[in-house]
Design a protein around this motif. Structure first.
Motif, PDB file in Angstrom:
ATOM      1  N   LEU A 125      10.912  -7.565   0.382  1.00 55.10           N
ATOM      2  CA  LEU A 125       9.844  -7.645   1.377  1.00 55.10           C
ATOM      3  C   LEU A 125       9.771  -6.370   2.211  1.00 55.10           C
ATOM      4  O   LEU A 125       8.686  -5.876   2.527  1.00 55.10           O
ATOM      5  N   SER A 126      10.921  -5.834   2.549  1.00 58.97           N
ATOM      6  CA  SER A 126      10.965  -4.585   3.313  1.00 58.97           C
ATOM      7  C   SER A 126      10.344  -3.436   2.523  1.00 58.97           C
ATOM      8  O   SER A 126       9.589  -2.625   3.069  1.00 58.97           O
ATOM      9  N   ALA A 127      10.618  -3.362   1.238  1.00 60.87           N
ATOM     10  CA  ALA A 127      10.044  -2.306   0.389  1.00 60.87           C
ATOM     11  C   ALA A 127       8.528  -2.461   0.304  1.00 60.87           C
ATOM     12  O   ALA A 127       7.793  -1.472   0.394  1.00 60.87           O
ATOM     13  N   LEU A 128       8.034  -3.690   0.141  1.00 60.12           N
ATOM     14  CA  LEU A 128       6.590  -3.923   0.087  1.00 60.12           C
ATOM     15  C   LEU A 128       5.924  -3.526   1.404  1.00 60.12           C
ATOM     16  O   LEU A 128       4.886  -2.860   1.416  1.00 60.12           O
ATOM     17  N   PHE A 129       6.507  -3.934   2.511  1.00 62.40           N
ATOM     18  CA  PHE A 129       5.963  -3.598   3.824  1.00 62.40           C
ATOM     19  C   PHE A 129       5.962  -2.082   4.028  1.00 62.40           C
ATOM     20  O   PHE A 129       4.992  -1.509   4.512  1.00 62.40           O
ATOM     21  N   SER A 130       7.049  -1.440   3.642  1.00 61.32           N
ATOM     22  CA  SER A 130       7.161   0.007   3.792  1.00 61.32           C
ATOM     23  C   SER A 130       6.102   0.734   2.971  1.00 61.32           C
ATOM     24  O   SER A 130       5.479   1.684   3.442  1.00 61.32           O
ATOM     25  N   GLN A 131       5.862   0.296   1.743  1.00 61.28           N
ATOM     26  CA  GLN A 131       4.829   0.897   0.898  1.00 61.28           C
ATOM     27  C   GLN A 131       3.453   0.730   1.533  1.00 61.28           C
ATOM     28  O   GLN A 131       2.660   1.661   1.577  1.00 61.28           O
ATOM     29  N   HIS A 132       3.174  -0.459   2.005  1.00 61.22           N
ATOM     30  CA  HIS A 132       1.885  -0.736   2.643  1.00 61.22           C
ATOM     31  C   HIS A 132       1.706   0.130   3.886  1.00 61.22           C
ATOM     32  O   HIS A 132       0.650   0.740   4.090  1.00 61.22           O
ATOM     33  N   PHE A 133       2.720   0.197   4.714  1.00 59.89           N
ATOM     34  CA  PHE A 133       2.684   0.976   5.945  1.00 59.89           C
ATOM     35  C   PHE A 133       2.522   2.463   5.626  1.00 59.89           C
ATOM     36  O   PHE A 133       1.713   3.159   6.243  1.00 59.89           O
ATOM     37  N   SER A 134       3.275   2.949   4.639  1.00 66.27           N
ATOM     38  CA  SER A 134       3.179   4.358   4.239  1.00 66.27           C
ATOM     39  C   SER A 134       1.792   4.681   3.703  1.00 66.27           C
ATOM     40  O   SER A 134       1.250   5.755   3.970  1.00 66.27           O
ATOM     41  N   ALA A 135       1.201   3.779   2.953  1.00 65.02           N
ATOM     42  CA  ALA A 135      -0.151   3.997   2.415  1.00 65.02           C
ATOM     43  C   ALA A 135      -1.167   4.107   3.552  1.00 65.02           C
ATOM     44  O   ALA A 135      -2.066   4.953   3.509  1.00 65.02           O
ATOM     45  N   ARG A 136      -1.023   3.287   4.562  1.00 64.81           N
ATOM     46  CA  ARG A 136      -1.934   3.336   5.715  1.00 64.81           C
ATOM     47  C   ARG A 136      -1.774   4.659   6.454  1.00 64.81           C
ATOM     48  O   ARG A 136      -2.771   5.275   6.851  1.00 64.81           O
ATOM     49  N   ILE A 137      -0.535   5.104   6.643  1.00 63.16           N
ATOM     50  CA  ILE A 137      -0.301   6.385   7.323  1.00 63.16           C
ATOM     51  C   ILE A 137      -0.832   7.540   6.475  1.00 63.16           C
ATOM     52  O   ILE A 137      -1.444   8.477   6.988  1.00 63.16           O
ATOM     53  N   ARG A 138      -0.640   7.466   5.162  1.00 69.69           N
ATOM     54  CA  ARG A 138      -1.147   8.503   4.253  1.00 69.69           C
ATOM     55  C   ARG A 138      -2.675   8.586   4.354  1.00 69.69           C
ATOM     56  O   ARG A 138      -3.256   9.668   4.374  1.00 69.69           O
ATOM     57  N   GLU A 139      -3.333   7.429   4.431  1.00 67.48           N
ATOM     58  CA  GLU A 139      -4.795   7.385   4.561  1.00 67.48           C
ATOM     59  C   GLU A 139      -5.245   8.065   5.860  1.00 67.48           C
ATOM     60  O   GLU A 139      -6.205   8.842   5.865  1.00 67.48           O
ATOM     61  N   LEU A 140      -4.531   7.809   6.950  1.00 69.83           N
ATOM     62  CA  LEU A 140      -4.859   8.449   8.230  1.00 69.83           C
ATOM     63  C   LEU A 140      -4.598   9.956   8.182  1.00 69.83           C
ATOM     64  O   LEU A 140      -5.367  10.747   8.739  1.00 69.83           O
ATOM     65  N   THR A 141      -3.535  10.359   7.500  1.00 67.15           N
ATOM     66  CA  THR A 141      -3.215  11.783   7.367  1.00 67.15           C
ATOM     67  C   THR A 141      -4.298  12.500   6.569  1.00 67.15           C
ATOM     68  O   THR A 141      -4.731  13.597   6.944  1.00 67.15           O
TER      69      THR A 141
END
Length: 182
Positions: free
Chosen positions: A41-57
């Motif tokens: 679950l932590s890995a899934l959340f981290s991927q989702h969170f990283s994707a959102r930050i990547r989109e903002l970047t």
């Protein structure tokens, strides 16, 4: 009266040890399963969170390149969503400011180009930032004079003397020249 306390077991000590060992095994297995589930679950959340930050970047990079189309943000209503909304507002404000400044520059350039007087803008190192067509006719450098040294373009001693004085006193200047150099 005094109470006497004691514990009476109805099972043999061997059976008790065996049952306790079974409970320990089950607890260990349950803990390992919970750990694996938590890591997944932590890995899934981290991927989702990283994707959102990547989109903002990426959106921030587009803004820096002058692409102001708004971000269609699909994240949860959290701090990253607030950041996306703020970046959209910043992009919209920058776009409006750039548009306004471009219009003002074009208007100023049109006015300066239509003047019969020569107008030149130079930096403290006497590099030309802008010169209107009347000024360009005074010089010898052709149409493209931006970035060139003033002395390369116009060889009017009076102009250079007056410009040195204006730069030294940090003020604009007005000079009437006949176009004859010395």
């Amino acid at each position: 009266m005094e109470w006497v306390r004691y514990l009476r077991l109805a099972v043999l000590p061997e059976q008790f040890e065996e049952a306790a060992a079974d409970i320990r095994r089950k607890l260990l297995l349950g803990s390992l399963l919970a750990l694996v589930l938590a890591l997944a679950l932590s890995a899934l959340f981290s991927q989702h969170f990283s994707a959102r930050i990547r989109e903002l970047t990426l959106f921030s990079g587009r803004i820096a390149r002058g692409e102001f189309s708004p971000l269609r943000y699909r994240g949860a209503a959290d701090e990253l969503h607030d950041l996306a909304r703020s970046l959209n507002q910043t992009a919209q404000a920058l776009s409006a400011t750039i548009e306004r400044l471009t219009e003002e520059r074009n208007r100023s350039e049109t006015i300066l180009e239509s003047m019969v007087e020569g107008v030149v803008v130079v930096d403290p190192g006497k590099r030309i930032g802008f010169g209107n067509s009347a000024f360009r006719r005074l010089g010898e450098a052709g149409e493209e004079i931006a970035g060139k040294d003033l002395l390369e373009v116009v060889r009017l001693v009076g102009l250079h003397t007056a410009l040195d004085d204006a730069l030294r006193h940090k003020r604009g200047m007005r000079l009437h020249a006949s176009g004859e150099g010395a």
